[in-house]
Design a protein around this motif. Sequence first.
Motif, short mmCIF file in Angstrom:
data_model
loop_
_atom_site.label_atom_id
_atom_site.label_comp_id
_atom_site.label_asym_id
_atom_site.label_seq_id
_atom_site.Cartn_x
_atom_site.Cartn_y
_atom_site.Cartn_z
N PHE A 170 43.63 33.09 36.25
CA PHE A 170 42.32 33.60 36.68
C PHE A 170 41.72 32.71 37.77
O PHE A 170 40.95 33.16 38.61
N LYS A 171 42.10 31.43 37.79
CA LYS A 171 41.59 30.50 38.81
C LYS A 171 42.02 30.93 40.22
O LYS A 171 41.29 30.73 41.19
N GLY A 172 43.22 31.52 40.30
CA GLY A 172 43.71 32.01 41.58
C GLY A 172 42.86 33.15 42.12
O GLY A 172 42.64 33.26 43.33
N PHE A 173 42.35 34.00 41.22
CA PHE A 173 41.47 35.10 41.62
C PHE A 173 40.12 34.58 42.07
O PHE A 173 39.54 35.07 43.04
N LYS A 174 39.61 33.58 41.36
CA LYS A 174 38.28 33.05 41.64
C LYS A 174 38.22 32.37 43.01
O LYS A 174 37.13 32.07 43.50
N ARG A 175 39.38 32.11 43.62
CA ARG A 175 39.39 31.50 44.95
C ARG A 175 39.01 32.51 46.04
O ARG A 175 38.74 32.13 47.17
N ILE A 176 39.04 33.81 45.68
CA ILE A 176 38.50 34.83 46.58
C ILE A 176 37.04 35.01 46.17
O ILE A 176 36.75 35.35 45.02
N LYS A 177 36.12 34.75 47.10
CA LYS A 177 34.69 34.69 46.78
C LYS A 177 34.21 35.90 45.98
O LYS A 177 33.53 35.75 44.97
N GLN A 178 34.58 37.09 46.42
CA GLN A 178 34.12 38.31 45.77
C GLN A 178 34.56 38.38 44.29
O GLN A 178 33.83 38.89 43.44
N PHE A 179 35.75 37.84 44.02
CA PHE A 179 36.32 37.93 42.68
C PHE A 179 35.68 36.95 41.70
O PHE A 179 35.97 36.99 40.50
N GLU A 180 34.81 36.05 42.21
CA GLU A 180 34.13 35.08 41.34
C GLU A 180 33.30 35.78 40.26
O GLU A 180 33.07 35.23 39.19
N THR A 181 32.82 37.00 40.58
CA THR A 181 31.94 37.70 39.64
C THR A 181 32.71 38.52 38.59
O THR A 181 32.10 39.10 37.70
N LEU A 182 34.03 38.57 38.69
CA LEU A 182 34.82 39.32 37.71
C LEU A 182 34.94 38.53 36.41
O LEU A 182 35.26 37.34 36.42
N HIS A 183 34.72 39.20 35.30
CA HIS A 183 34.80 38.51 34.00
C HIS A 183 35.67 39.25 33.00
O HIS A 183 35.74 38.86 31.84
N ASN A 184 36.34 40.34 33.43
CA ASN A 184 37.12 41.13 32.47
C ASN A 184 38.60 40.72 32.44
O ASN A 184 39.49 41.55 32.37
N PHE A 185 38.83 39.40 32.51
CA PHE A 185 40.20 38.88 32.43
C PHE A 185 40.62 38.76 30.97
O PHE A 185 39.84 38.40 30.11
N LYS A 186 41.89 39.05 30.73
CA LYS A 186 42.45 38.92 29.38
C LYS A 186 43.86 38.34 29.52
O LYS A 186 44.66 38.82 30.32
N THR A 187 44.16 37.31 28.74
CA THR A 187 45.50 36.70 28.77
C THR A 187 46.37 37.26 27.66
O THR A 187 45.99 37.20 26.49
N ILE A 188 47.51 37.84 28.05
CA ILE A 188 48.54 38.23 27.08
C ILE A 188 49.87 37.73 27.62
O ILE A 188 50.33 38.19 28.67
#
Length: 364
Positions: free
Chosen positions: A156-174
Motif C-alpha cells: 500500500f505504501k507504493g500506492f501512497k506515493r501517488i498523491k491522489q492515492f493518499e486518500t484511498l483507504h479500502n486496501f486489504k491484504t490477502i
Amino acid sequence: MATKLCFVINSLEGGGAERVISNLANHFSGKDCSVTMICLNTAEVRYEINKKVKIINLVERKDHQNFFNRLSYAYLTFYRLLSVLKKEKPVCTICFMTSANIWAGLCCVILGLPYLVSERTAPVYTLHQYNKLLQWIVFHIYRKSKAIVLPAFEMFKGFKRIKQFETLHNFKTIHNPIHQFSHLNTDAVHNKRFILSVGRLCYEKGFDNLIDAYSKLELPDVDLLISGEGPDRASLEKRIANLNLKDKVKLIGFKSNLQDYYAQAEVFVLSSRSEGYPNALVEAMGMGCACVAMDCEFGPSEIIKHGINGLLVAKEDVVGLSLSIDKILNNSNLKNKFSAKAKSINETNSIERISANWEQLIMS
C-alpha cells in the motif's frame, strides 16, 4: 441457486498472478459457485482449470499493432467484457492486475455490479508509469471497488506515493495461497547438483545480479538453473557467454513440473528488484527448499524471517547474495533447519485459509 462469480485477468499464459487466480477459481467452483474466468487476451492456458469453470477469451491480440489496431482492440475488449458481465450478473467480479482492473472496474461501474480489484506487482512498474489522466481514472475505479486486494501488506505504501492515492483507504491484504502440486517425480531433473531460480526473464527479476553472484562462487559441481521466459532472454544469454558460464548456467524455460525442481534444488534464490508477493518463493519453501531472497519491495520480508526460515539480502547486494548462497551450500545443518522451518508456509498459506479470506470479502 449457485452463487455467480466472475474472475478477470489478461490471460492464463503463465505467471504468479495467473496461478493464484486459477487456484481461487478452482476452489470456488468446488464450493457450489458458478465460476466464469474471463481472459482479455486469447492465449494458451498454462494451468489446470477445473472443468466446472467456464473460460471466455475476449480478443485475439496481435504482437505488432498500429494505432487503429489498438483502438479496435480497446473497443472490442470493452464491448465484449460489458456484454459478458451484463449477461452473467455476478455477485462479485474479481479482477487481477492493472489493465484487467481498469477494464472490468469500468464495466462494473456502468452496470452497477460489485467488484474487487487486485494489484499483484509493485505499483512503480504499473500505476507510476501512467499519465495523470489515466491515474485519475484508475483512482476513481479503485475508490469505488469493494476493496483493493494486495498480496503483501507493505504494497500500500507504493500506492501512497501517488498523491491522489493518499486518500484511498479500502486496501486489504490477502497473501497468495500455496499451490498444491499434484505429484512428485523422483527421477533426476538435472545431471548435477543445482541452484534454482524461477520467474519471468525481465529486469525486475534481477537475474543479471544472480548470474553475477553465481559467477563469484566458482562452483565446479553446482549449476545454476533459471526457469521462465521473457524479453531479457537474449541479454541474459549474452551475459552468461561473456562470463564463460554456458556450461554452468542454464535458462531452462517454462517448466510444468516445477515441483521436481524445487524438491531437488540445493538452494532456491529470489533475486528480484521488486515483487508483489513472490509465488515462486512460497512454492519453493512449501517444498522444503532452503531459500535466499533479495529484500526488495514488496513481499520477501513478509515471507522470510532472516536466519530462521531462510536468508534475506539487501537489494542489489550481489556480493551479499553470493555469500548467502555459499553459506547454505556449505552448511548442511543450516540448510536442514531452513528446509524444516520453511514448510510451515503450507499451513499459513493454505488454499483453505486464504480462500476463506477471499470468501469473506466477496460476500461482505
